[in-house]
Design a protein around this motif. Structure first.
Motif, mmCIF file in Angstrom:
data_model
loop_
_atom_site.group_PDB
_atom_site.id
_atom_site.type_symbol
_atom_site.label_atom_id
_atom_site.label_comp_id
_atom_site.label_asym_id
_atom_site.label_seq_id
_atom_site.Cartn_x
_atom_site.Cartn_y
_atom_site.Cartn_z
ATOM 1 N N PRO A 95 -4.233 -62.818 -86.965
ATOM 2 C CA PRO A 95 -3.061 -62.200 -87.609
ATOM 3 C C PRO A 95 -3.195 -62.062 -89.117
ATOM 4 O O PRO A 95 -2.669 -61.110 -89.693
ATOM 5 C CB PRO A 95 -1.915 -63.148 -87.226
ATOM 6 C CG PRO A 95 -2.564 -64.433 -86.830
ATOM 7 C CD PRO A 95 -3.874 -64.053 -86.239
ATOM 8 N N LEU A 96 -3.887 -62.990 -89.770
ATOM 9 C CA LEU A 96 -3.991 -62.898 -91.231
ATOM 10 C C LEU A 96 -4.871 -61.721 -91.647
ATOM 11 O O LEU A 96 -4.616 -61.081 -92.683
ATOM 12 C CB LEU A 96 -4.548 -64.208 -91.798
ATOM 13 C CG LEU A 96 -4.219 -64.472 -93.277
ATOM 14 C CD1 LEU A 96 -2.716 -64.502 -93.489
ATOM 15 C CD2 LEU A 96 -4.843 -65.770 -93.736
ATOM 16 N N VAL A 97 -5.886 -61.419 -90.864
ATOM 17 C CA VAL A 97 -6.721 -60.248 -91.145
ATOM 18 C C VAL A 97 -5.897 -58.975 -90.989
ATOM 19 O O VAL A 97 -5.986 -58.050 -91.804
ATOM 20 C CB VAL A 97 -7.946 -60.226 -90.210
ATOM 21 C CG1 VAL A 97 -8.701 -58.901 -90.340
ATOM 22 C CG2 VAL A 97 -8.878 -61.380 -90.527
ATOM 23 N N VAL A 98 -5.069 -58.925 -89.940
ATOM 24 C CA VAL A 98 -4.209 -57.760 -89.733
ATOM 25 C C VAL A 98 -3.263 -57.585 -90.917
ATOM 26 O O VAL A 98 -3.081 -56.480 -91.429
ATOM 27 C CB VAL A 98 -3.417 -57.914 -88.417
ATOM 28 C CG1 VAL A 98 -2.433 -56.760 -88.256
ATOM 29 C CG2 VAL A 98 -4.366 -57.958 -87.223
ATOM 30 N N LEU A 99 -2.666 -58.676 -91.380
ATOM 31 C CA LEU A 99 -1.774 -58.609 -92.541
ATOM 32 C C LEU A 99 -2.536 -58.154 -93.785
ATOM 33 O O LEU A 99 -2.012 -57.386 -94.608
ATOM 34 C CB LEU A 99 -1.133 -59.972 -92.788
ATOM 35 C CG LEU A 99 0.007 -60.377 -91.852
ATOM 36 C CD1 LEU A 99 0.416 -61.822 -92.112
ATOM 37 C CD2 LEU A 99 1.207 -59.460 -92.041
ATOM 38 N N SER A 100 -3.762 -58.635 -93.927
ATOM 39 C CA SER A 100 -4.572 -58.259 -95.079
ATOM 40 C C SER A 100 -4.823 -56.754 -95.113
ATOM 41 O O SER A 100 -4.658 -56.099 -96.152
ATOM 42 C CB SER A 100 -5.899 -59.021 -95.043
ATOM 43 O OG SER A 100 -6.816 -58.508 -95.972
ATOM 44 N N PHE A 101 -5.201 -56.175 -93.970
ATOM 45 C CA PHE A 101 -5.442 -54.742 -93.929
ATOM 46 C C PHE A 101 -4.143 -53.954 -94.051
ATOM 47 O O PHE A 101 -4.131 -52.851 -94.612
ATOM 48 C CB PHE A 101 -6.190 -54.363 -92.648
ATOM 49 C CG PHE A 101 -7.660 -54.623 -92.722
ATOM 50 C CD1 PHE A 101 -8.468 -53.840 -93.519
ATOM 51 C CD2 PHE A 101 -8.240 -55.646 -91.996
ATOM 52 C CE1 PHE A 101 -9.834 -54.073 -93.599
ATOM 53 C CE2 PHE A 101 -9.601 -55.896 -92.070
ATOM 54 C CZ PHE A 101 -10.400 -55.102 -92.875
ATOM 55 N N ALA A 102 -3.055 -54.497 -93.533
ATOM 56 C CA ALA A 102 -1.763 -53.826 -93.693
ATOM 57 C C ALA A 102 -1.377 -53.766 -95.166
ATOM 58 O O ALA A 102 -0.845 -52.744 -95.641
ATOM 59 C CB ALA A 102 -0.692 -54.558 -92.886
ATOM 60 N N LEU A 125 -8.187 -70.314 -89.608
ATOM 61 C CA LEU A 125 -8.234 -70.068 -88.167
ATOM 62 C C LEU A 125 -7.550 -68.765 -87.807
ATOM 63 O O LEU A 125 -7.983 -68.052 -86.892
ATOM 64 C CB LEU A 125 -7.573 -71.231 -87.420
ATOM 65 C CG LEU A 125 -8.325 -72.564 -87.422
ATOM 66 C CD1 LEU A 125 -7.434 -73.672 -86.874
ATOM 67 C CD2 LEU A 125 -9.604 -72.460 -86.600
ATOM 68 N N PHE A 126 -6.466 -68.429 -88.522
ATOM 69 C CA PHE A 126 -5.758 -67.180 -88.272
ATOM 70 C C PHE A 126 -6.518 -65.972 -88.812
ATOM 71 O O PHE A 126 -6.086 -64.839 -88.635
ATOM 72 C CB PHE A 126 -4.366 -67.227 -88.901
ATOM 73 C CG PHE A 126 -3.379 -68.055 -88.121
ATOM 74 C CD1 PHE A 126 -3.694 -68.562 -86.879
ATOM 75 C CD2 PHE A 126 -2.127 -68.332 -88.644
ATOM 76 C CE1 PHE A 126 -2.792 -69.334 -86.150
ATOM 77 C CE2 PHE A 126 -1.212 -69.087 -87.935
ATOM 78 C CZ PHE A 126 -1.542 -69.593 -86.685
ATOM 79 N N SER A 127 -7.653 -66.233 -89.475
ATOM 80 C CA SER A 127 -8.502 -65.155 -89.969
ATOM 81 C C SER A 127 -9.712 -64.937 -89.072
ATOM 82 O O SER A 127 -10.110 -63.793 -88.832
ATOM 83 C CB SER A 127 -8.970 -65.459 -91.399
ATOM 84 O OG SER A 127 -7.881 -65.611 -92.267
ATOM 85 N N GLY A 145 -1.861 -60.213 -80.428
ATOM 86 C CA GLY A 145 -3.279 -60.348 -80.747
ATOM 87 C C GLY A 145 -3.852 -59.006 -81.147
ATOM 88 O O GLY A 145 -3.142 -58.015 -81.355
ATOM 89 N N TRP A 146 -5.126 -58.969 -81.268
ATOM 90 C CA TRP A 146 -5.812 -57.740 -81.662
ATOM 91 C C TRP A 146 -6.915 -57.494 -80.642
ATOM 92 O O TRP A 146 -7.851 -58.271 -80.510
ATOM 93 C CB TRP A 146 -6.383 -57.883 -83.070
ATOM 94 C CG TRP A 146 -7.315 -56.782 -83.455
ATOM 95 C CD1 TRP A 146 -7.269 -55.487 -83.043
ATOM 96 C CD2 TRP A 146 -8.448 -56.896 -84.301
ATOM 97 N NE1 TRP A 146 -8.289 -54.776 -83.598
ATOM 98 C CE2 TRP A 146 -9.035 -55.606 -84.373
ATOM 99 C CE3 TRP A 146 -9.018 -57.930 -85.030
ATOM 100 C CZ2 TRP A 146 -10.161 -55.350 -85.136
ATOM 101 C CZ3 TRP A 146 -10.136 -57.665 -85.779
ATOM 102 C CH2 TRP A 146 -10.700 -56.396 -85.827
#
Length: 562
Positions: free
Chosen positions: A73-80, A187-189, A49-50
């Protein structure tokens, strides 16, 4: 026909680019630094999680362990992905936000064509969505990516659902599957995407389209199953259900909950109707000081919106727009007001306004065209002004961070930086931002006090005195820790008591002269003054206070200087 649609889409993209162009030159701001840090620890963020660690904000009054947990997780992937392409250059991150908003705008047009019909009204709704000033924070702030990304995927899922209503056989099954997959990604965002099954159900009831009830309920029920599975997964990943602490969220029994539930929807409505931002950091002090004006203002807002509902072409359309706004705001009802929450609910308001436009633009006479052009120009101007103001606020924060980094560079032996009267624009993630500006430098960045207002006046600055080399005393007539941001960084801790001492390792703070629940005097003891520097906020920014060793009994009066 396809060429006409492409032209319409290009005009929408051009509109939002002009309205939001100032954001492209804005620096990182506040939580943006945390997002980049999380992206650097990609594997840890995806598996566990974050967690937003509020106790790393550098404030002595924040209880240890205070944090807010997310599973995005999708937000984390987006920023990565942004970090991979753009590194530490904020321009690219802003471009990603703008591109996502362009996709969301086109999706609103597509939804409008299904709900309102394929006419000018649907395009007008999308045009309003493209330039609506309430999107300033969600699109202009890089950290608003959470709302924009979740909103775009939510809109895409709903559009796929609308398309499935008129499909049969394998195509219907494929579109339903696409709806559920896009809903899962939404939802993952961000968690507020949980409202989609209710929106689908409301649409199925209001728009039967000749289908039997069981057939209409199938897709909303499947989406409900996906939502339940997501909640179960979130609980497993985060190790339980952990609601945000006070004051990030209200809880049953909290003082002020009834007032929040009564006023928050109206303040959000004010942003929809009259473009007045509900941000508590900027507006809360004014409304608290002028409650009668707040009541009159809310009365105007309700009257204006009621008139909008009355002009809807049918009660079904009015119920559809109002239902979308209410349902999509429901997941954030208990959270402290935030303008970025409005990205998704605003689609319902824009479609409600678009429903009042004629389907055929050729039927609009010259006078009506002038009126529409004037309204569109005014909305565009407000959006540009608000976006520019936000960008300037971010730049001011960046300058504050840069001045702190410069002071540390000029003092290479300093291991502790203390800042009093830090501007609120730079307060969130300030230590992270300073350390990022000085990679490899081992320094403890700490905040002694924040200014109470976004635009501080002469009386908002503290008086600072130095009894001796190791001690300094802060005094402020209006008191400390009374603003929304200071309360947020304090979390649900009990009020500070006179004589209470809080140790922060390299220094400690003693609370004195508590009145009306707020401390008016703070005594600071620096354990190693030889390796510490103190900066103070002024109208021109941060400046170095009396250098150590300071003359005993010297006093600095914080205030704007010419």
């Amino acid at each position: 026909m396809e060429a006409k649609r492409w032209r319409g889409a290009l005009v929408l993209v051009a509109l939002l680019t002009v309205a939001l162009f100032p954001l492209l030159v804005g620096p990182f701001f506040a939580d943006d630094y945390l997002h980049v840090e999380v992206a650097e620890k990609l594997r840890q963020a995806l598996s566990g999680g974050w967690v937003l660690h509020i106790d790393t904000a550098g404030t002595w009054w924040t209880p240890p362990g205070l944090s807010v947990e997310y599973f995005r997780p999708l937000v984390v992937l987006s920023f990565a992905a942004d970090r991979l392409f753009y590194g530490d250059h904020p321009f690219g991150y802003h471009v990603t936000n703008l591109m996502l908003h362009a996709v969301g705008t086109c999706l609103v047009w597509g939804i409008g064509r299904r709900v309102l019909g394929p006419g000018f009204g649907a395009w007008g709704a999308a045009a309003l969505f493209a330039i609506h000033p309430c999107h300033t924070l969600a699109v202009g702030w890089i950290s608003g990516r959470t709302d924009v990304l979740a909103g775009v995927l939510y809109l895409a899922a709903f559009f796929a659902y609308l398309e499935s209503r008129s499909a049969v056989g394998a195509r219907r099954a494929g579109l339903t599957t696409a709806t559920l997959v896009l809903f899962t990604l939404a939802l993952f965002s961000k968690e507020m995407a949980l409202s989609l099954p209710a929106v689908m159900l409301g649409h199925a009831i209001l728009r039967p389209e000749g289908e039997p009830l069981a057939r209409r309920l199938a897709a909303p029920l499947l989406a409900g199953v996906v939502a339940a599975a997501y909640l179960a997964l979130r609980i497993v990943v985060l190790g339980g259900f952990h609601p945000p602490p006070t004051p990030f969220a209200y809880h049953l029994g909290d003082p002020g909950l009834a007032w929040h539930l009564a006023t928050a929807p109206l303040l959000y409505l004010a942003d929809f109707v009259l473009f007045v931002p509900p941000d508590p950091m900027a507006t809360e002090p004014f409304w608290r000081a002028h409650p009668l004006l707040l009541v009159l203002f809310l009365a105007v807002i309700v009257g204006t919106f009621w008139s909008t509902l009355q002009r809807a072409p049918s009660r079904t359309t009015a119920a559809w727009g109002l239902g979308w706004m209410a349902i999509t705001l429901l997941p954030v009802t208990m959270l402290t007001i935030g303008e970025h929450f409005l990205y998704l609910p605003s689609a319902g308001y824009c479609l409600l306004v678009g429903s009042q436009l004629p389907a055929d633009p050729a039927s609009i006479d010259a006078k009506q065209r002038r009126g529409l052009a004037i309204v569109a120009a005014l909305v565009m101007v407000v959006c540009v002004v608000r976006t520019t103001m936000f960008t300037n606020l971010a730049r001011e924060s960046s300058r504050t961070v840069a001045s702190a980094a410069a002071a540390l560079e000029a003092a290479p032996s300093a291991r502790l930086l203390l800042v009093e009267d830090l501007p609120v624009a730079a307060a969130l993630a300030f230590p992270h931002a300073v350390r990022r500006a000085l990679p490899g430098r081992d320094v403890d960045v700490e905040i002694l006090s924040l200014l109470s207002h976004v635009m501080p006046g002469p009386g908002d600055y503290s008086d600072v005195s130095y009894p001796d080399r190791q001690h300094l005393v802060l005094r402020r007539g209006e008191g400390f820790l009374g603003s929304y941001l200071e309360r947020a960084l304090a979390g649900p801790r009990p009020p500070l008591q006179s004589g209470e001492t809080i140790s922060r390792g390299a220094y400690k703070v003693q609370v004195d002269a508590v009145s009306d629940g707020l401390p008016h005097m703070l005594g600071v003891t620096i354990l190693d003054p030889t390796h510490a520097i103190v900066l103070g906020g002024t109208a021109q920014g941060l400046e170095l206070l009396t250098p150590y060793p300071a003359p005993a009994g010297s006093t600095l009066s914080r205030g704007p200087k010419p």
